[in-house]
Every structure is written in structure tokens, then in C-alpha cells.
Design a protein around this motif. Structure first.
Motif, PDB file in Angstrom:
ATOM      1  N   LEU A 118      40.018  43.020  41.909  1.00  0.00           N
ATOM      2  CA  LEU A 118      39.335  42.980  40.616  1.00  0.00           C
ATOM      3  C   LEU A 118      40.272  43.258  39.443  1.00  0.00           C
ATOM      4  O   LEU A 118      39.814  43.366  38.301  1.00  0.00           O
ATOM      5  N   SER A 119      41.576  43.334  39.713  1.00  0.00           N
ATOM      6  CA  SER A 119      42.483  43.663  38.597  1.00  0.00           C
ATOM      7  C   SER A 119      42.506  42.548  37.553  1.00  0.00           C
ATOM      8  O   SER A 119      42.870  42.777  36.406  1.00  0.00           O
ATOM      9  N   ALA A 120      42.074  41.329  37.940  1.00  0.00           N
ATOM     10  CA  ALA A 120      42.072  40.235  36.962  1.00  0.00           C
ATOM     11  C   ALA A 120      40.763  40.171  36.167  1.00  0.00           C
ATOM     12  O   ALA A 120      40.603  39.304  35.300  1.00  0.00           O
ATOM     13  N   LEU A 121      39.829  41.065  36.481  1.00  0.00           N
ATOM     14  CA  LEU A 121      38.537  41.018  35.778  1.00  0.00           C
ATOM     15  C   LEU A 121      38.587  41.941  34.558  1.00  0.00           C
ATOM     16  O   LEU A 121      38.770  43.150  34.717  1.00  0.00           O
ATOM     17  N   PRO A 122      38.428  41.395  33.348  1.00  0.00           N
ATOM     18  CA  PRO A 122      38.509  42.263  32.155  1.00  0.00           C
ATOM     19  C   PRO A 122      37.313  43.219  32.099  1.00  0.00           C
ATOM     20  O   PRO A 122      36.182  42.797  31.884  1.00  0.00           O
ATOM     21  N   MET A 123      37.580  44.506  32.319  1.00  0.00           N
ATOM     22  CA  MET A 123      36.485  45.468  32.440  1.00  0.00           C
ATOM     23  C   MET A 123      35.789  45.706  31.100  1.00  0.00           C
ATOM     24  O   MET A 123      34.594  45.972  31.063  1.00  0.00           O
ATOM     25  N   ALA A 128      39.722  30.659  37.532  1.00  0.00           N
ATOM     26  CA  ALA A 128      41.109  30.146  37.554  1.00  0.00           C
ATOM     27  C   ALA A 128      42.093  31.308  37.582  1.00  0.00           C
ATOM     28  O   ALA A 128      43.115  31.246  38.281  1.00  0.00           O
ATOM     29  N   SER A 129      41.801  32.406  36.853  1.00  0.00           N
ATOM     30  CA  SER A 129      42.771  33.515  36.924  1.00  0.00           C
ATOM     31  C   SER A 129      42.725  34.231  38.271  1.00  0.00           C
ATOM     32  O   SER A 129      43.756  34.676  38.759  1.00  0.00           O
TER      33      SER A 129
END
Ligand code: PMP
Length: 417
Positions: free
Chosen positions: A54-59, A308-309
């Protein structure tokens, strides 16, 4: 002696087995559960779990979606909802499925608590003890566990680098029926399969659909990874080609986040009512809060760019793993080349027992899942699943280097190579 007196006298908790229903005997922890406890130690590089990264998910974006939902529509989001799932989300799910060629009506979609719940409901509806379910060899451990709880007999069907082999399916159907057994469905994961990482080509999809249609066997198409192709999109979903004989399972766990626990089933109309009733009996209704969070996210945020990210993040990790394997694994090892998803399947010389090798790997600070976890019949002892989804590329390289050393040592010990 009453159980309370016994507990006070002996200090031991009562063994409840005798009081359980007989089906409880089939409720066993998967053999990888205890492994995950060790693998989550920070000093270990875990190539074992399949946790989305989940590091690519903007929290902050996620927080604003949830905050807006509660402030503007909290009365609905925190209320009970429909057993079939929220109508707006079911429409949006149809848009998501359209990306894989599926034309569906929201009436035929049932929202579930992750696709795992859909697997449970389908098993409950279809499986009588002793019924056969056809399953890829190897297959998803969570599905095997569910089928076993409903006392199905799992018959594995061989795969190769291109997924399930149609001829092997024909043979499995013929021999199972010749033995007088009742086949309830074929369960398969056509895209970036868990655990093998392989992709089923379009022509095989068509052939498998034809085989199952003419044999009157339902196809359960489990597709949580379909949108996570790295270089090109996966072929159209099997459900796009056959709306009558395919039960399709989808999930937002890998394309958004598993914590929402939102998945779905797209079913032939005749099945819908049973599925909704079965779901209401276990959960009343899927969480409105989760569904509306996902729904707002899909309406207001660039979710295709987010996917895509995720793909970019996983592709970098896949590359790191495959390069490191080329460098550090012995030449006797072979592995699949995933074009998407989370997993690589490794095959070692048959003398190697990957389960017995786990303690050595843990000492070398790396974890993987032994191949037997993915078979109902004890097969797979010389294979393993490696996941590249979670650790950083550097940690993956370190882990593969250590694992290569462990495998080579084990081969030496057994005088292989
Ligand atoms: N099917 C497959 C093939 C999976 O890999 C998983 C989770 N790893 C699931 C179903 C269940 O996913 P969820 O319940 O989070 O949708």
C-alpha cells in the motif's frame, strides 16, 4: 465432572472437540499460517505473504475520501444496507469489469466481504460432502481451505507455463465421472495465477469454456489480479465470452486496498437469489461504510492511474526478483516468468523438500511458502511460492541471495548437481 470443575482442578482448558459438529473437524489452520507469524519478524525478508503493497496509495487522499463521506453522507454510510450490495457501487463494478471485456448488469452483481466470502458462499450452495471440484495444480490456498471445509474432494488438473491444460481437464472430467463421482465446478484463476504467476492465453480460455459448457460444469473464474498486468493487458475475462456458465469473482483488495474487504460475484441470474440469501445469513449485508468509501473513491479519484502506479511498483519488484534469481539460484532450479500479479513459482530438483528446508531459510533470514500448501493431495514438495509484492527491491535481492545459498547448500548435502 463439569468442565468448570475440571478446569479448576487440572488448570487445563477443556477439549471441546467432542461437542463440535462433525464439520468442525475440517476446519484446520492452513499450514502457512504459523509460517506467517515467523515471516513477519522485521529481520526476515518475507517472500511468503501475498499482502498488497500500500505504499503507493496516497493516504491523505484516502483520508479525505473517507472524511467527506462521513460528513456528507454519514447517515447512510454508517447504516445497514442491502444484502446484495449498494446499487451505486454495483453499477461502478460493472464499469470496472468492462475493462476486461465484461458486459454485465448491476442486478447480477452481489457485493461480498472480499472475494473470499464469495468462495465460501458458492461452496455452501454447491458442495455436498464428497462432491468433486476441479482445481488447478497448484491453486490458491484460501480456496482449497474453503473447499475442504465443505468436504469437497479436490481433483487437481495439470498446468504448464500457460496455465491450465485443456487436455488434462478433459481427462480429469472423464476419469472422475468414470469413477462415479459428481463434479460441481471448475475453479481457476486465469490471470497471474496464485501461486504459479502464469497467464491463461485467450485460445485456452475459449477451449476450457467449451469443455465445461458441454460437460455441464460451472466455471468459477477468480480474478483478483486481472488489472495488474505489467506490459500489456490480460486477455478478456472468461465471463466476457460466456455469461451463462461462468461465475465471476472480483475484488478491490489488490487494486485499491484489502482493508475495505470489498469484493463481488457476478453470477448467472438463476443463481442470484440463493447467493444473496446465503450472504444475508452470514453477514446480513456488506459494510455500507466500505462500499461507499470505494464508491466515492471510484467517482472522485483517478483510480485507473492508481492501478497504473501499483503495476509499476510490482513490476520493479518482479524485475528485482527475477534478476536476482538468475544470479543466485542454481541452474537446476526453474521458475515461472509472471507478466503481472504477485507471484513466482519455483521448481527445484525432486529430492529437495521445501517444507523441511524452511528452518534453514529462516536462519538465513528469508521466508517462502513451501509448494505443498497449494495442493490438496500433498504434492508439490519440491516447489515453492515466492511473492515479490511487499518487500523493497533491495530486500528482495538480499532475500533471494540468501535463499539461493540455502538451496545450494541443501543440494550439496544431498549431492545433487
Ligand atoms: N482469490 C485469490 C486467488 C487470492 O489470491 C485472494 C487473496 N489473496 C483471494 C481470492 C481473496 O481476496 P479478498 O477476499 O481480499 O478479495
Amino acid at each position: 465432572m463439569s468442565s468448570e470443575i475440571k478446569r479448576l482442578q487440572t488448570g487445563e482448558p477443556e477439549n471441546l472437540t467432542e461437542r463440535f459438529a462433525s464439520r468442525a473437524a475440517h476446519m484446520k489452520a492452513s499450514e502457512i499460517r504459523s509460517l506467517f507469524a515467523v515471516a513477519s519478524r522485521p529481520d526476515i525478508v518475507s517472500l511468503a505473504g501475498g499482502m498488497p503493497n500500500l505504499s503507493a496509495l496516497p493516504m491523505e487522499m484516502m483520508a479525505s475520501v473517507v472524511q467527506k463521506l462521513i460528513l456528507e453522507n454519514g447517515q447512510e454510510a454508517l447504516q445497514y444496507g442491502s444484502g446484495q450490495g449498494h446499487p451505486k457501487l454495483r453499477e461502478q463494478i460493472c464499469d470496472v469489469m468492462a475493462l476486461e471485456g465484461i458486459r454485465a448488469h448491476p442486478d447480477d452483481v452481489i457485493v461480498t466481504t472480499g472475494s473470499q466470502q464469495a468462495l465460501d458462499l458458492i461452496s455452501r450452495i454447491f458442495i455436498d460432502p464428497g462432491d468433486v471440484v476441479l482445481v488447478e495444480a497448484p491453486s490458491y490456498v484460501g480456496a482449497l481451505g474453503t473447499f475442504s471445509q465443505y468436504e469437497a474432494q479436490v481433483v487437481h488438473v495439470a498446468m504448464d507455463q500457460d496455465g491450465l491444460i485443456p487436455d488434462a481437464l478433459r481427462q480429469a472430467i472423464t476419469s472422475t465421472r468414470a469413477a462415479g463421482r459428481h463434479i460441481k465446478f471448475l475453479y481457476l484463476i486465469p490471470n497471474y495465477q496464485n501461486p504459479a504467476g502464469v497467464l491463461l492465453p485467450a485460445d485456452r480460455r475459449t477451449e476450457i469454456l467449451e469443455i465445461c459448457r458441454s460437460a455441464e460444469i460451472f466455471v468459477i473464474e477468480d480474478n483478483p489480479y486481472g488489472l495488474l498486468g505489467f506490459d500489456r493487458p490480460a486477455p478478456n475475462a472468461m465471463r466476457a465470452e460466456d455469461s451463462e456458465n461462468v461465475i465471476y469473482l472480483g475484488s478491490f483488495s489488490k487494486t485499491i486496498a484489502p482493508g475495505f474487504r470489498v469484493g463481488w460475484a457476478l453470477v448467472p441470474p438463476a443463481l442470484k437469489e440463493k447467493l444473496v440469501i446465503a450472504s444475508e445469513s452470514s453477514i446480513l449485508c456488506p459494510s455500507n461504510f466500505s462500499q461507499l468509501s470505494i464508491s466515492s473513491y471510484l467517482s472522485d479519484q483517478p483510480w485507473r492511474d492508481q492501478i497504473a502506479s501499483f503495476c509499476e511498483l510490482y513490476r520493479t519488484r518482479r524485475d528485482a526478483m527475477l534478476e536476482a534469481m538468475e544470479q543466485h539460484f542454481p541452474k537446476e532450479a526453474s521458475w515461472t516468468n509472471p507478466e503481472g500479479g504477485f507471484y513466482v513459482w519455483v521448481t527445484l530438483p525432486p529430492e529437495i523438500d521445501t517444507k523441511a528446508m524452511v528452518p534453514a531459510a529462516i536462519v538465513a533470514k528469508v521466508a517462502y511458502v513451501p509448494g505443498t500448501a497449494f495442493y490438496a493431495d500433498g504434492f508439490g514438495s519440491w516447489s515453492m511460492r515466492l511473492s515479490y509484492c511487499y518487500p523493497s527491491p533491495e530486500r528482495i535481492r538480499d532475500g533471494i541471495k540468501s535463499l539461493g545459498g540455502v538451496i545450494k547448500k541443501e543440494m550439496e548435502r544431498r549431492s545433487i548437481g
